[in-house]
Design an enzyme around this catalytic site. Structure first.
Site, short mmCIF file in Angstrom:
data_model
loop_
_atom_site.label_atom_id
_atom_site.label_comp_id
_atom_site.label_asym_id
_atom_site.label_seq_id
_atom_site.Cartn_x
_atom_site.Cartn_y
_atom_site.Cartn_z
N ASP A 369 0.62 -0.79 -0.01
CA ASP A 369 0.37 -0.15 0.11
C ASP A 369 0.81 0.88 0.00
OD1 ASP A 369 -1.91 1.64 0.32
OD2 ASP A 369 -2.27 1.68 2.17
N ASP A 562 -1.24 -0.22 6.19
CA ASP A 562 -1.53 0.29 6.96
C ASP A 562 -2.76 -0.02 8.03
OD1 ASP A 562 -2.48 2.04 6.27
OD2 ASP A 562 -1.39 3.84 6.57
N ASP A 566 -7.61 -0.25 4.14
CA ASP A 566 -6.50 -1.57 2.87
C ASP A 566 -6.32 -3.30 3.87
OD1 ASP A 566 -4.36 -1.17 4.56
OD2 ASP A 566 -3.38 -1.01 3.27
#
Ligand code: ADP
Ligand code: MG
Length: 666
Positions: A369, A562, A566
């Site tokens: 990410d 994190d 996500d």
């Protein structure tokens, strides 16, 4: 050694897939596991010393018995009595365990093997024509205990390195009430209370600083000991050490939900997921031991039936039993994984089970990410471009809309305009994952987010020539301008990508909801193979699934995030790695591996460590089986002695345990 067995029997869960289901499962077993761990811990404390004393006493008595045998002319029966003293001292527990296992009708284990082998050796001398094996019998039992001792020490070491974090648990909090300070248990403090933390003390609960300036040592949580300056209004996490000034903290979470307790909980259950190799070994031992006993019986019965000597074949069968003891595997393989988890936790990498070490070792693609993972997630406002309203007013509105969001963009905007208590009414806040936020501010509908959000409400947004993340603002559907913010790439992000490449992982991918331009610049700076921009959380899941399919199950796909927008991807990947050092609870829950200090380069460390662990486990397996097979063949040919059999069993176990201990070290 029975403890390793116990572990397996009780914790046969976690099927090795990174689903939420798997994790729920662990939680169901919490209490049971907890119990077991504690029980074990006590045993280990007194156990090691006791075993050493037992072995030493028995060794002296064994030498004494040998001297008696040499220099007196006692009968076979009298000698047996003399040898039985050290035998029982060192072997009582094993005999007891074997008898208990038999009484409970459990599968035969290595205690049973050792018991019949040594009892056989004690009595074989009474057969006509057989050499007495009294000293050898005691010797085998003695060395078996030495093996157990090594195992105890090694396991204790790994356990301690995992549990060094448990020292974090705070036991008091200084509660400030009506100007008085009272020491209470942290459980008693409620949200909204003010606590005092003095220099040198560990912060017991999460909260916001109301008074005092200081610096914090966050090493316990992140492994990073660089002091961090802290001032009123800032958030602090439990577990950090207050270094310089007296702080007053307004508690924001009850003790049970505090960062420290979350981490402790995870650490305690870290070793719950068993690896494939470990499970294989357990299953193997369960079929294997009875098979060995049957084989040993046949080894005596068939030759005797054919008219061969009972003394000769009885002895060979005894050697066979000693050699065949599966201890080396049963102990050293789980120990290698345990050591691997312990070694990782020393470096601030929390691996939630041996199975994840296996997945780490066969990782072929690493997907990142962007925000908060490869970049710091701390944005600075680099430009404000208002349309028909004042620039300050634009920032003001954006900060209000972001009031309740935990997104790094939101946090940064709030920092840029910290006027919270200015009487504005904010209501109906809606988080639109991967797009932005919508809220009512003083009766107007304000949208703050990316171009996708602007398009969806039909606001005529204007592009920006500045590079960075563009946060667009619309009031009642009309475009009001944008704020340009920029993030910084983490110091070690390039090192992480480079390290992965060196470790043979060529495929590195970045997925982000941010704009193409920013994404491209990050991907090019870091040398990533592939990037996808403008994604919604669901798109990230689809892309990840595509990457998983591409690997065709041969190599694993890891996702590093994190946890903001996500968590579903973290859960869907073969291996979810969370940057979860501070704060992101959802990510820590969903992930299989947690990097406590949020440094992406730790992924390389984790992969190398996992590969090493697997290599060591494999070495042990090959070595143990190899030596045993060789000695078995010699035994069948009548070329092996009891000393060789003991080496093939205990010697191999000790060497394998020592080898496993390497997992703990650098
Ligand atoms: P990333 O994939 O980089 O972690 P996210 O999926 O969290 O990014 O968000 C994608 C994009 O959505 C951001 O780049 C931003 O443009 C927009 N966005 C998301 N949350 C917010 C927010 N709270 N405020 C403003 N914009 C947001
Ligand atoms: Mg993100």
């Amino acid at each position: 050694m029975s403890d390793i067995h116990g572990h397996h029997h009780e914790h046969h869960h976690g099927d090795g897939n990174g689903s939420y289901m798997g994790h729920e499962h662990h939680h169901e077993h919490h209490n049971e596991h907890h119990h077991h761990e504690h029980h074990h811990h006590h045993e280990e404390e007194g156990g090691v010393k006791g075993t050493i004393v037992k072995i030493a006493v028995a060794a002296v008595l064994l030498v004494a018995a040998r001297l008696v045998e040499e220099f007196t002319s006692l009968s076979q029966w009298q000698l047996l009595l003399v040898y039985l003293v050290p035998y029982f001292i060192v072997g009582w527990e094993t005999l007891h365990e074997a008898a208990e296992g038999l009484a409970r009708g459990e599968a035969l284990d290595e205690h049973f093997l050792m018991s019949i082998a040594t009892l056989g050796a004690l009595t074989i001398g009474f057969l006509p024509g057989a050499e007495p094996q009294l000293a050898e019998a005691v010797f085998v039992m003695l060395f078996y205990q030495v093996g157990e001792l090594f195992e105890g020490i090694a396991e204790g070491k790994s356990r301690r390195s995992i549990a060094h974090l448990t020292a974090l648990r705070p036991d008091i909090a200084h509660l400030v009430q009506e100007g008085k300070v009272e020491d209470v248990r942290p459980e008693k403090v409620v949200v909204g209370d003010i606590i005092q933390v003095r220099p040198g003390e560990r912060i017991p609960l999460d909260g916001t600083v109301t008074e005092g300036d200081s610096s914090l040592d966050t090493a316990a949580l992140t492994g990073e000991s660089l002091p961090r300056g802290i001032h009123p209004g800032e958030e602090v996490f439990s577990g950090c050490i207050n270094l310089s000034g007296v702080l007053h903290i307004k508690v924001s979470k009850p003790f049970g939900a505090s960062t420290v307790m979350k981490i402790l909980d995870l650490v305690e259950h870290a070793a719950a997921g068993k690896s494939q190799s470990e499970r294989f070994i357990t299953r193997f031992a369960r079929i294997y031991t009875p098979a060995v006993v049957v084989a040993a019986l046949l080894l005596v019965l068939i030759p005797v039936f054919l008219g061969e000597s009972l003394a000769v074949w009885g002895y060979r069968a005894l050697l066979f039993l000693v050699v065949s003891c599966p201890c080396a595997l049963v102990i050293s393989v789980p120990l290698a994984f345990f050591g691997g988890i312990g070694g990782a936790s020393r470096k601030g990498i929390l691996v939630k089970g041996g199975n994840w070490l296996e997945v780490l070792a066969r990782t072929g693609t690493v997907v990142f990410d962007k925000t908060g993972t490869l970049t710091q997630g701390v944005f600075e406002v680099t430009a404000v471009h208002p349309e028909k309203i004042d620039g300050q007013e634009l920032l003001h509105l954006a900060a209000h809309v972001e009031r309740y969001s935990a997104h790094p963009i939101a946090v940064s905007l709030k920092n840029a305009y910290p006027g919270e208590q200015d009487g504005c009414l904010v209501s109906q806040v809606e988080d639109l994952a991967g797009q932005g936020v919508r809220a009512q501010v003083n009766g107007q509908t304000v949208c703050v987010g990316n171009t996708r959000l602007m398009d969806s409400i039909g606001a005529a947004w204007l592009p920006c020539e500045k590079s960075g993340t563009i946060v667009h603002v619309a009031i009642d559907g009309l475009y009001a301008g944008h704020i340009v913010i920029s993030d910084r790439i983490k110091d070690d992000a390039a090192q992480a990508i480079e390290g992965l490449r060196k470790a043979g992982i060529q495929h590195t991918v970045m997925l982000t909801g941010d704009n193409e331009q920013t994404a491209r610049s990050v991907a090019e700076t870091l040398g990533l193979n592939e990037f996808h921009a403008g994604l919604l959380p669901a798109d990230k899941v689809h892309l990840l699934e595509k990457l998983v399919r591409k690997e065709k199950g041969r190599r694993a796909v890891a996702f590093v995030g994190d946890g903001i927008n996500d968590a579903p991807v973290l859960a869907r990947a073969d291996l979810g790695i969370a940057m979860g050092g501070l704060g992101q609870d959802a990510a820590i829950e969903a992930a299989d591996v947690v990097l406590m200090d949020d440094r992406p380069s730790k992924i390389v460390t984790a992969i190398r460590l996992a590969r090493r662990t697997l290599r060591i486990a494999r070495e042990n397996t090959v070595f143990a089986i190899g030596v045993k097979l060789a000695v078995l063949v010699l035994a069948l040919l009548g070329l092996a002695s009891m000393a060789m059999a003991v080496f093939a069993d205990v010697g191999v176990t000790v060497l394998a345990v020592l080898n496993s201990m390497r997992c703990l070290r650098k």
